[in-house]
Design an enzyme around this catalytic site. Structure first.
Site, PDB file in Angstrom:
ATOM      1  N   GLU A  88       0.801  -1.182   0.216  1.00  0.00           N
ATOM      2  CA  GLU A  88       0.208   0.084  -0.088  1.00  0.00           C
ATOM      3  C   GLU A  88       0.749   1.355   0.018  1.00  0.00           C
ATOM      4  OE1 GLU A  88      -3.335  -1.991   2.890  1.00  0.00           O
ATOM      5  OE2 GLU A  88      -2.429  -0.035   3.656  1.00  0.00           O
ATOM      6  N   CYS A 114       2.982   8.498   1.672  1.00  0.00           N
ATOM      7  CA  CYS A 114       3.433   7.555   2.403  1.00  0.00           C
ATOM      8  C   CYS A 114       3.576   6.232   1.823  1.00  0.00           C
ATOM      9  CB  CYS A 114       2.278   7.362   3.518  1.00  0.00           C
ATOM     10  SG  CYS A 114       2.555   5.916   4.742  1.00  0.00           S
ATOM     11  N   CYS A 121       6.236  -7.448   7.662  1.00  0.00           N
ATOM     12  CA  CYS A 121       7.116  -6.930   8.450  1.00  0.00           C
ATOM     13  C   CYS A 121       7.378  -7.767   9.452  1.00  0.00           C
ATOM     14  CB  CYS A 121       6.602  -5.523   9.031  1.00  0.00           C
ATOM     15  SG  CYS A 121       7.798  -4.873  10.312  1.00  0.00           S
ATOM     16  N   CYS A 128      -0.360  -3.623  15.309  1.00  0.00           N
ATOM     17  CA  CYS A 128      -0.091  -3.362  13.785  1.00  0.00           C
ATOM     18  C   CYS A 128      -0.972  -4.581  12.751  1.00  0.00           C
ATOM     19  CB  CYS A 128       1.196  -3.124  13.459  1.00  0.00           C
ATOM     20  SG  CYS A 128       1.345  -2.810  11.579  1.00  0.00           S
ATOM     21  N   GLY A 171       5.952  -2.385   6.438  1.00  0.00           N
ATOM     22  CA  GLY A 171       7.285  -2.658   6.564  1.00  0.00           C
ATOM     23  C   GLY A 171       8.145  -1.704   7.422  1.00  0.00           C
ATOM     24  N   GLU A 172       9.324  -2.260   7.913  1.00  0.00           N
ATOM     25  CA  GLU A 172      10.478  -1.512   8.784  1.00  0.00           C
ATOM     26  C   GLU A 172      11.285  -0.826   7.928  1.00  0.00           C
ATOM     27  OE1 GLU A 172      10.759  -0.124  11.900  1.00  0.00           O
ATOM     28  OE2 GLU A 172      12.784   0.636  10.879  1.00  0.00           O
ATOM     29  N   SER A 203      10.501   6.596   9.168  1.00  0.00           N
ATOM     30  CA  SER A 203       9.762   6.469  10.618  1.00  0.00           C
ATOM     31  C   SER A 203      10.411   4.714  10.846  1.00  0.00           C
ATOM     32  CB  SER A 203       8.250   6.145  10.533  1.00  0.00           C
ATOM     33  OG  SER A 203       7.842   5.809  11.572  1.00  0.00           O
ATOM     34  N   SER A 226       9.169   5.699  16.517  1.00  0.00           N
ATOM     35  CA  SER A 226       7.732   5.075  16.800  1.00  0.00           C
ATOM     36  C   SER A 226       8.164   4.428  18.305  1.00  0.00           C
ATOM     37  CB  SER A 226       7.275   3.861  15.896  1.00  0.00           C
ATOM     38  OG  SER A 226       6.789   4.423  14.614  1.00  0.00           O
ATOM     39  N   LEU A 227       7.819   5.719  19.227  1.00  0.00           N
ATOM     40  CA  LEU A 227       8.321   5.332  20.652  1.00  0.00           C
ATOM     41  C   LEU A 227       7.065   4.354  21.197  1.00  0.00           C
ATOM     42  CD1 LEU A 227      10.559   5.729  22.614  1.00  0.00           C
ATOM     43  CD2 LEU A 227       9.265   7.696  23.524  1.00  0.00           C
ATOM     44  N   HIS A 228       5.989   5.036  21.293  1.00  0.00           N
ATOM     45  CA  HIS A 228       4.585   4.370  21.650  1.00  0.00           C
ATOM     46  C   HIS A 228       4.616   4.046  23.100  1.00  0.00           C
ATOM     47  CE1 HIS A 228       4.245   4.324  17.685  1.00  0.00           C
ATOM     48  NE2 HIS A 228       4.365   3.090  17.409  1.00  0.00           N
ATOM     49  N   ASN A 302      -6.091   2.991  15.844  1.00  0.00           N
ATOM     50  CA  ASN A 302      -7.300   2.933  14.843  1.00  0.00           C
ATOM     51  C   ASN A 302      -7.371   1.376  14.992  1.00  0.00           C
ATOM     52  OD1 ASN A 302      -8.611   3.223  12.772  1.00  0.00           O
ATOM     53  ND2 ASN A 302      -7.073   3.974  11.681  1.00  0.00           N
ATOM     54  N   CYS A 345      -2.184   1.632   8.144  1.00  0.00           N
ATOM     55  CA  CYS A 345      -1.402   0.872   7.533  1.00  0.00           C
ATOM     56  C   CYS A 345      -1.922  -0.651   7.337  1.00  0.00           C
ATOM     57  CB  CYS A 345       0.021   1.176   7.367  1.00  0.00           C
ATOM     58  SG  CYS A 345       0.888   0.558   8.935  1.00  0.00           S
TER      59      CYS A 345
HETATM   60  N1  SAH Z   1       7.547   0.250  10.751  1.00  0.00           N
HETATM   61  C1  SAH Z   1       7.649   1.675  10.535  1.00  0.00           C
HETATM   62  C2  SAH Z   1       7.150   2.517   9.738  1.00  0.00           C
HETATM   63  C3  SAH Z   1       5.862   1.995   9.161  1.00  0.00           C
HETATM   64  S1  SAH Z   1       4.381   1.859  10.462  1.00  0.00           S
HETATM   65  C4  SAH Z   1       7.501   2.142  12.058  1.00  0.00           C
HETATM   66  O1  SAH Z   1       6.869   1.266  12.920  1.00  0.00           O
HETATM   67  O2  SAH Z   1       7.594   3.116  12.492  1.00  0.00           O
HETATM   68  C5  SAH Z   1       4.208   3.596  10.540  1.00  0.00           C
HETATM   69  C6  SAH Z   1       2.909   3.821  11.739  1.00  0.00           C
HETATM   70  O3  SAH Z   1       1.982   3.396  11.717  1.00  0.00           O
HETATM   71  C7  SAH Z   1       3.657   3.577  13.153  1.00  0.00           C
HETATM   72  O4  SAH Z   1       4.073   4.915  13.763  1.00  0.00           O
HETATM   73  C8  SAH Z   1       2.637   2.685  13.794  1.00  0.00           C
HETATM   74  O5  SAH Z   1       2.826   2.878  15.132  1.00  0.00           O
HETATM   75  C9  SAH Z   1       1.535   3.153  13.018  1.00  0.00           C
HETATM   76  N2  SAH Z   1       0.400   2.136  13.357  1.00  0.00           N
HETATM   77  C10 SAH Z   1       0.355   0.891  13.027  1.00  0.00           C
HETATM   78  N3  SAH Z   1      -0.772   0.336  13.344  1.00  0.00           N
HETATM   79  C11 SAH Z   1      -1.772   1.184  13.719  1.00  0.00           C
HETATM   80  C12 SAH Z   1      -2.987   1.177  14.253  1.00  0.00           C
HETATM   81  N4  SAH Z   1      -3.548   0.373  14.231  1.00  0.00           N
HETATM   82  N5  SAH Z   1      -3.500   2.533  14.446  1.00  0.00           N
HETATM   83  C13 SAH Z   1      -2.689   3.804  14.493  1.00  0.00           C
HETATM   84  N6  SAH Z   1      -1.319   3.719  13.948  1.00  0.00           N
HETATM   85  C14 SAH Z   1      -0.903   2.431  13.622  1.00  0.00           C
HETATM   86 FE1  SF4 Z   2       6.409  -3.233  11.135  1.00  0.00          FE
HETATM   87 FE2  SF4 Z   2       5.954  -0.570  11.915  1.00  0.00          FE
HETATM   88 FE3  SF4 Z   2       3.700  -2.370  11.824  1.00  0.00          FE
HETATM   89 FE4  SF4 Z   2       5.535  -2.416  13.667  1.00  0.00          FE
HETATM   90  S1  SF4 Z   2       4.130  -0.691  13.220  1.00  0.00           S
HETATM   91  S2  SF4 Z   2       4.742  -4.224  12.639  1.00  0.00           S
HETATM   92  S3  SF4 Z   2       7.525  -2.040  12.780  1.00  0.00           S
HETATM   93  S4  SF4 Z   2       5.113  -1.893  10.022  1.00  0.00           S
END
Ligand code: SAH
Ligand code: SF4
Length: 357
Positions: A88, A114, A121, A128, A171-172, A203, A226-228, A302, A345
Site C-alpha cells: 500500500e 506515505c 514486516c 499493527c 514494513g520497517e 519512520s 515510533s516510541l509508543h 485505529n 497501514c
Molecule cells: N515500521 C515503521 C514504519 C511503518 S508503521 C514504524 O513502525 O515506525 C507506521 C506507523 O503506523 C507507526 O508509527 C505505527 O505505530 C502506526 N500504526 C500501526 N498500526 C496502527 C494502528 N492500528 N493505528 C494507528 N497507527 C498505527
Molecule cells: Fe512493522 Fe511498523 Fe507495523 Fe511495527 S508498526 S509491525 S515496525 S510496520
C-alpha cells in the site's frame, strides 16, 4: 522471476548500463518528468534500444489494483508487484489550496506520500495490522521509487511540484536499509524528481544499531521514532524487538544521529486506551526526552476487527497533549486522515484479501 526496473538505478548507474549518455538523460525525463509506465510511451527513444532494454529491465515494476478516496482528499492505493504480492501507499493532502478573493491562486495544495518499504514486516508489533500477515520480502529500491512515481502520475502532479515523502507505510524501513538508502538517493536526483532529503522522513520502530548506520550514511533525511511507550515492559509488549533495542538504546542512538540544527526529531506515540494514555506516562515521556530537540506526534490507535486494543478518548488525548506542551515539549495530535476509508497501514490490503477469500 522479478525483472529489475529502470527505477532501480541512479542516473550514474544508468550511464554505465545505457549508451550514449544523452539517451539516459532522455530516458530519465520519461521516467521522472513524464512518469512513463512502459517503453511505448518513450517517443524519442529508438525502437532498437527500447527492445534491447526491454529484455533486461521493465519500466514500472507494479500496477495499481485498488484505490480508495476519502472525502478529506486522502487516497489509499493498493499495488500489485511483479510476483503478485501487494503493498500500500497513501496520497495525503496536507494543506488545501488557497485562492484569494480575485480568484488568484495564493498557494497550491500540499501533499505527502506515505510509502511502503517491505511486503509485510518482521518486527511484529502487537497493535499493527501489517504485522499480522508476517514478513514476505523486502522491496527493491525501484519498487519504493515506483510508488511515488505512480502516485504523482495518477494525481497529475507535475514533476517540479514539491512533495514530501514519509516512509511510514508497510514494513520497517531500517530493516531494508540498503534499498531504502538507494531509493532516497534516486528521489534526490536533480534531473529526476529532485526531492531533497529534507523532505523525506524515515519512520522506525527503533532498531538502534540501524539508526546509527543510517546516521553514518549521512543522507540528510529526517527520522521519526515510533516510541509508543515510556517503559520497557509495555514497549516490549507492543514492539517485541524492544527486548533487543530498548528505550535507552534508542534514545542514545537518536542523540548520535546527525540532525539539521533547525529541525527536531519526531517521536510518534501511538495512544491506546488504558495502556499508555495516562498522565503518569506523559510525565515519564517529558523526562525521557529532556535532552533531545524533540517533537511528539500523538496518534489515535485505529482499531480493526480482532484487536483487543481500544481507541483512546479525545479527552485523554487532549489532556496528554496539554501536559506535554505545559512541560515544554512540542506536541501535535495526528489528525486521522482517511478515517472513512481503510485508514491505518495494512488495512486496505487486509480488506482486499477478505474480499478475495
Ligand atoms: N515500521 C515503521 C514504519 C511503518 S508503521 C514504524 O513502525 O515506525 C507506521 C506507523 O503506523 C507507526 O508509527 C505505527 O505505530 C502506526 N500504526 C500501526 N498500526 C496502527 C494502528 N492500528 N493505528 C494507528 N497507527 C498505527
Ligand atoms: Fe512493522 Fe511498523 Fe507495523 Fe511495527 S508498526 S509491525 S515496525 S510496520
Amino acid at each position: 522471476m522479478n525483472k529489475p526496473s529502470l527505477l532501480d538505478f541512479t542516473q550514474k548507474e544508468l550511464f554505465t548500463l545505457i549508451k550514449p549518455t544523452f539517451r539516459v538523460k532522455q530516458i530519465f525525463g520519461w521516467l521522472y518528468h513524464n512518469y512513463a509506465n512502459d517503453y511505448d510511451e518513450m517517443k524519442n527513444i529508438p525502437k532498437a534500444l527500447k527492445e534491447e532494454l526491454a529484455e533486461k529491465y521493465i519500466v514500472n515494476p507494479m500496477k495499481i489494483v485498488k484505490k480508495e478516496e476519502s472525502i478529506d482528499g486522502t487516497i489509499k492505493y493498493l499495488f500489485e508487484l511483479q510476483d503478485g504480492k501487494t503493498i500500500e501507499s497513501v496520497w495525503l493532502k496536507m494543506k488545501n489550496e488557497e485562492i484569494d478573493c480575485d480568484g488568484n491562486l495564493v498557494h497550491e495544495a500540499k501533499y505527502t506520500i506515505c510509502v511502503s518499504t517491505q511486503v509485510g514486516c518482521k518486527v511484529g508489533c502487537s497493535f499493527c495490522l501489517t504485522a499480522k500477515g508476517g514478513f514476505t520480502r523486502d522491496l527493491s529500491a525501484g519498487e519504493i521509487v515506483a510508488q511515488v512515481v505512480a502516485l504523482k502520475r495518477d494525481n497529475d502532479h507535475k514533476h517540479n511540484r514539491m512533495i514530501n515523502i514519509v516512509y511510514m507505510g508497510m514494513g520497517e524501513p531500517l530493516d531494508n536499509l540498503n534499498n531504502l538508502a538507494k531509493a532516497i538517493e534516486i528521489f534526490k536526483e536533480d534531473e529526476g524528481l529532485a526531492i531533497s532529503a529534507k523532505r523525506q522522513t524515515v519512520s522506525t520502530s527503533g532498531l538502534s544499531n540501524k539508526i546509527d548506520k543510517l546516521g553514518e550514511m549521512d543522507l540528510g533525511v529526517h527520522i521519526a521514532i515510533s516510541l509508543h511507550a515510556v517503559d520497557d515492559a509495555l514497549r516490549t509488549e507492543l514492539i517485541p524487538m524492544n527486548k533487543a533495542h530498548n528505550i535507552a538504546s534508542i534514545i542514545e542512538a537518536v542523540k548520535r544521529f546527525p540532525i539539521d540544527t533547525r529541525k527536531r526529531v519526531m517521536f510518534e506515540y501511538l495512544v491506546i486506551k488504558n495502556k499508555n494514555d495516562d498522565i503518569a506516562s506523559a510525565k515519564k515521556l517529558v523526562k525521557l526526552l529532556t535532552d533531545i530537540k524533540a517533537k511528539v506526534n500523538l496518534i489515535y490507535f485505529n482499531p480493526y476487527a480482532g484487536t483487543t486494543y481500544e481507541r483512546p478518548s479525545k479527552d485523554s488525548m487532549v489532556a496528554f497533549q496539554e501536559y506535554l506542551i505545559n512541560h515544554g515539549l512540542l506536541c501535535t495530535i495526528r489528525d486521522s486522515k482517511g478515517i472513512d476509508i481503510s485508514a491505518a497501514c495494512g488495512q486496505l490490503k487486509e480488506q482486499t484479501q477478505k474480499e478475495v477469500s
